[in-house]
Design a protein around this motif. Structure first.
Motif, PDB file in Angstrom:
ATOM      1  N   TRP A  21      21.516 -51.533  61.645  1.00  0.00           N
ATOM      2  CA  TRP A  21      22.098 -51.013  60.676  1.00  0.00           C
ATOM      3  C   TRP A  21      21.108 -50.602  59.418  1.00  0.00           C
ATOM      4  O   TRP A  21      21.566 -49.838  58.647  1.00  0.00           O
ATOM      5  CB  TRP A  21      22.831 -52.218  60.234  1.00  0.00           C
ATOM      6  N   SER A  22      19.904 -51.460  59.498  1.00  0.00           N
ATOM      7  CA  SER A  22      19.053 -51.074  58.189  1.00  0.00           C
ATOM      8  C   SER A  22      18.421 -49.713  58.420  1.00  0.00           C
ATOM      9  O   SER A  22      17.884 -48.925  57.594  1.00  0.00           O
ATOM     10  CB  SER A  22      17.947 -52.087  58.087  1.00  0.00           C
ATOM     11  N   VAL A  23      18.115 -49.339  59.807  1.00  0.00           N
ATOM     12  CA  VAL A  23      17.455 -48.023  60.317  1.00  0.00           C
ATOM     13  C   VAL A  23      18.563 -47.021  59.727  1.00  0.00           C
ATOM     14  O   VAL A  23      18.064 -46.108  59.328  1.00  0.00           O
ATOM     15  CB  VAL A  23      17.097 -48.059  61.546  1.00  0.00           C
ATOM     16  N   CYS A  24      19.762 -47.406  60.205  1.00  0.00           N
ATOM     17  CA  CYS A  24      20.857 -46.035  60.065  1.00  0.00           C
ATOM     18  C   CYS A  24      20.762 -45.989  58.242  1.00  0.00           C
ATOM     19  O   CYS A  24      21.019 -44.862  57.904  1.00  0.00           O
ATOM     20  CB  CYS A  24      22.291 -46.682  60.364  1.00  0.00           C
ATOM     21  N   GLY A  25      20.789 -47.005  57.601  1.00  0.00           N
ATOM     22  CA  GLY A  25      20.958 -47.106  56.057  1.00  0.00           C
ATOM     23  C   GLY A  25      19.809 -46.141  55.379  1.00  0.00           C
ATOM     24  O   GLY A  25      19.740 -45.588  54.634  1.00  0.00           O
ATOM     25  N   ALA A  26      18.611 -46.500  56.209  1.00  0.00           N
ATOM     26  CA  ALA A  26      17.375 -46.207  55.556  1.00  0.00           C
ATOM     27  C   ALA A  26      17.399 -44.694  55.887  1.00  0.00           C
ATOM     28  O   ALA A  26      16.712 -43.652  55.198  1.00  0.00           O
ATOM     29  CB  ALA A  26      16.063 -46.790  55.844  1.00  0.00           C
ATOM     30  N   ARG A  27      17.887 -44.088  57.046  1.00  0.00           N
ATOM     31  CA  ARG A  27      17.917 -42.697  57.532  1.00  0.00           C
ATOM     32  C   ARG A  27      18.662 -41.945  56.783  1.00  0.00           C
ATOM     33  O   ARG A  27      18.469 -40.825  56.619  1.00  0.00           O
ATOM     34  CB  ARG A  27      17.999 -42.527  59.058  1.00  0.00           C
ATOM     35  N   THR A  28      19.934 -42.211  56.697  1.00  0.00           N
ATOM     36  CA  THR A  28      20.904 -41.641  56.259  1.00  0.00           C
ATOM     37  C   THR A  28      21.083 -41.234  54.528  1.00  0.00           C
ATOM     38  O   THR A  28      21.256 -40.265  54.099  1.00  0.00           O
ATOM     39  CB  THR A  28      22.223 -42.100  56.447  1.00  0.00           C
ATOM     40  N   HIS A  29      20.303 -42.319  53.949  1.00  0.00           N
ATOM     41  CA  HIS A  29      20.293 -42.112  52.735  1.00  0.00           C
ATOM     42  C   HIS A  29      18.559 -42.417  52.226  1.00  0.00           C
ATOM     43  O   HIS A  29      18.865 -43.292  51.228  1.00  0.00           O
ATOM     44  CB  HIS A  29      21.241 -43.130  51.697  1.00  0.00           C
ATOM     45  N   PRO A  30      17.791 -41.594  52.306  1.00  0.00           N
ATOM     46  CA  PRO A  30      16.530 -42.133  52.242  1.00  0.00           C
ATOM     47  C   PRO A  30      15.941 -41.973  50.571  1.00  0.00           C
ATOM     48  O   PRO A  30      15.087 -42.680  50.198  1.00  0.00           O
ATOM     49  CB  PRO A  30      15.775 -40.719  52.842  1.00  0.00           C
ATOM     50  N   GLU A  31      16.610 -41.205  49.974  1.00  0.00           N
ATOM     51  CA  GLU A  31      16.450 -41.082  48.230  1.00  0.00           C
ATOM     52  C   GLU A  31      17.222 -41.892  47.508  1.00  0.00           C
ATOM     53  O   GLU A  31      16.942 -41.815  46.247  1.00  0.00           O
ATOM     54  CB  GLU A  31      16.607 -39.509  47.856  1.00  0.00           C
ATOM     55  N   GLN A  32      18.258 -42.530  47.871  1.00  0.00           N
ATOM     56  CA  GLN A  32      19.121 -43.473  47.035  1.00  0.00           C
ATOM     57  C   GLN A  32      18.655 -44.755  47.252  1.00  0.00           C
ATOM     58  O   GLN A  32      17.931 -45.253  48.071  1.00  0.00           O
ATOM     59  CB  GLN A  32      20.711 -43.202  47.514  1.00  0.00           C
ATOM     60  N   LEU A  33      19.381 -45.621  46.480  1.00  0.00           N
ATOM     61  CA  LEU A  33      19.275 -46.922  46.342  1.00  0.00           C
ATOM     62  C   LEU A  33      19.650 -47.639  47.821  1.00  0.00           C
ATOM     63  O   LEU A  33      18.935 -48.765  48.085  1.00  0.00           O
ATOM     64  CB  LEU A  33      19.902 -47.528  44.993  1.00  0.00           C
ATOM     65  N   TRP A  37      17.257 -50.096  50.051  1.00  0.00           N
ATOM     66  CA  TRP A  37      17.702 -51.407  50.743  1.00  0.00           C
ATOM     67  C   TRP A  37      17.401 -51.529  52.321  1.00  0.00           C
ATOM     68  O   TRP A  37      17.326 -52.622  52.708  1.00  0.00           O
ATOM     69  CB  TRP A  37      19.104 -51.988  50.087  1.00  0.00           C
ATOM     70  N   GLY A  38      17.941 -50.325  52.740  1.00  0.00           N
ATOM     71  CA  GLY A  38      18.026 -50.461  54.184  1.00  0.00           C
ATOM     72  C   GLY A  38      16.383 -50.623  54.488  1.00  0.00           C
ATOM     73  O   GLY A  38      16.081 -51.250  55.726  1.00  0.00           O
ATOM     74  N   ARG A  39      15.497 -50.044  54.021  1.00  0.00           N
ATOM     75  CA  ARG A  39      13.883 -50.213  54.334  1.00  0.00           C
ATOM     76  C   ARG A  39      13.503 -51.829  54.101  1.00  0.00           C
ATOM     77  O   ARG A  39      12.774 -52.364  54.874  1.00  0.00           O
ATOM     78  CB  ARG A  39      13.198 -49.316  53.432  1.00  0.00           C
ATOM     79  N   ARG A  40      13.854 -52.304  52.782  1.00  0.00           N
ATOM     80  CA  ARG A  40      13.449 -53.617  52.735  1.00  0.00           C
ATOM     81  C   ARG A  40      14.357 -54.594  53.749  1.00  0.00           C
ATOM     82  O   ARG A  40      13.743 -55.688  54.105  1.00  0.00           O
ATOM     83  CB  ARG A  40      14.124 -53.949  51.244  1.00  0.00           C
ATOM     84  N   LEU A  41      15.681 -54.378  54.169  1.00  0.00           N
ATOM     85  CA  LEU A  41      16.247 -55.177  54.935  1.00  0.00           C
ATOM     86  C   LEU A  41      15.451 -55.119  56.368  1.00  0.00           C
ATOM     87  O   LEU A  41      15.373 -56.143  57.267  1.00  0.00           O
ATOM     88  CB  LEU A  41      17.744 -54.829  55.298  1.00  0.00           C
ATOM     89  N   PHE A  42      14.879 -53.773  56.670  1.00  0.00           N
ATOM     90  CA  PHE A  42      14.298 -53.564  57.710  1.00  0.00           C
ATOM     91  C   PHE A  42      13.123 -54.159  58.134  1.00  0.00           C
ATOM     92  O   PHE A  42      12.741 -55.005  58.835  1.00  0.00           O
ATOM     93  CB  PHE A  42      13.935 -52.064  58.097  1.00  0.00           C
ATOM     94  N   VAL A  43      12.264 -54.294  56.833  1.00  0.00           N
ATOM     95  CA  VAL A  43      11.076 -55.290  56.943  1.00  0.00           C
ATOM     96  C   VAL A  43      11.418 -56.716  57.066  1.00  0.00           C
ATOM     97  O   VAL A  43      10.685 -57.549  57.714  1.00  0.00           O
ATOM     98  CB  VAL A  43      10.243 -54.798  55.395  1.00  0.00           C
ATOM     99  N   LEU A  74      12.628 -51.467  67.491  1.00  0.00           N
ATOM    100  CA  LEU A  74      13.248 -51.279  66.077  1.00  0.00           C
ATOM    101  C   LEU A  74      11.942 -50.492  65.477  1.00  0.00           C
ATOM    102  O   LEU A  74      12.351 -49.655  64.458  1.00  0.00           O
ATOM    103  CB  LEU A  74      13.447 -52.615  65.507  1.00  0.00           C
ATOM    104  N   LEU A  75      10.841 -50.849  65.485  1.00  0.00           N
ATOM    105  CA  LEU A  75       9.664 -50.077  64.822  1.00  0.00           C
ATOM    106  C   LEU A  75       9.619 -48.636  65.261  1.00  0.00           C
ATOM    107  O   LEU A  75       9.608 -47.675  64.513  1.00  0.00           O
ATOM    108  CB  LEU A  75       8.478 -50.615  64.798  1.00  0.00           C
ATOM    109  N   VAL A  76       9.827 -48.441  66.626  1.00  0.00           N
ATOM    110  CA  VAL A  76       9.859 -47.048  66.806  1.00  0.00           C
ATOM    111  C   VAL A  76      11.101 -46.150  66.546  1.00  0.00           C
ATOM    112  O   VAL A  76      11.128 -45.053  66.099  1.00  0.00           O
ATOM    113  CB  VAL A  76       9.849 -46.938  68.439  1.00  0.00           C
ATOM    114  N   ALA A  77      12.134 -46.817  66.486  1.00  0.00           N
ATOM    115  CA  ALA A  77      13.547 -46.225  65.956  1.00  0.00           C
ATOM    116  C   ALA A  77      13.166 -46.045  64.504  1.00  0.00           C
ATOM    117  O   ALA A  77      13.762 -44.896  63.983  1.00  0.00           O
ATOM    118  CB  ALA A  77      14.527 -47.269  66.132  1.00  0.00           C
ATOM    119  N   MET A  78      12.339 -46.783  63.718  1.00  0.00           N
ATOM    120  CA  MET A  78      12.410 -46.458  62.187  1.00  0.00           C
ATOM    121  C   MET A  78      11.301 -45.271  62.056  1.00  0.00           C
ATOM    122  O   MET A  78      11.474 -44.537  60.983  1.00  0.00           O
ATOM    123  CB  MET A  78      11.762 -47.617  61.501  1.00  0.00           C
ATOM    124  N   LEU A  79      10.442 -45.170  62.980  1.00  0.00           N
ATOM    125  CA  LEU A  79       9.267 -44.386  62.730  1.00  0.00           C
ATOM    126  C   LEU A  79       9.586 -42.918  63.449  1.00  0.00           C
ATOM    127  O   LEU A  79       8.841 -41.876  63.303  1.00  0.00           O
ATOM    128  CB  LEU A  79       8.051 -44.826  63.069  1.00  0.00           C
TER     129      LEU A  79
END
Length: 95
Positions: A21-33, A37-43, A74-79
């Motif tokens: 869910w965090s990868v999808c959130g970080a990928r679909t809205h990279p420039e928004q808040l 939060w998706g990147r923070r949740l991923f970490v 998960l790391l591969v999916a994010m990168l």
């Protein structure tokens, strides 16, 4: 030891859901808040999986392999680089 294995399995499943869910959130809205939060949740998910992997390693638990594989995937999916948008040449734009 069975109790620890059960919790590691539950943690792996929840890490898969929250991490995906965090990868999808970080990928679909990279420039928004939402992307931030998706990147923070991923970490946070990776740190949690890493800490539980450390506990599993100390206890010599069988669920250690699934935690490591999940964190790596998960790391591969994010990168993973998605293909960029194809630009339309200026001379073809009017056709």
């Amino acid at each position: 030891m069975l109790h620890l294995e059960c919790w590691l399995f539950i943690l792996s499943l929840s890490g898969l859901v929250v991490g995906g869910w965090s990868v999808c959130g970080a990928r679909t809205h990279p420039e928004q808040l939402r992307g931030a939060w998706g990147r923070r949740l991923f970490v946070a998910t990776l740190v949690t999986l890493g800490g539980s992997g450390l506990v599993a390693a100390c206890a010599r638990a069988e669920g250690l392999a699934s935690l490591g594989l999940l964190a790596g995937l998960l790391l591969v999916a994010m990168l993973w680089e998605s293909p960029g948008k194809r630009a339309i040449p200026a001379d073809d734009a009017g056709r």
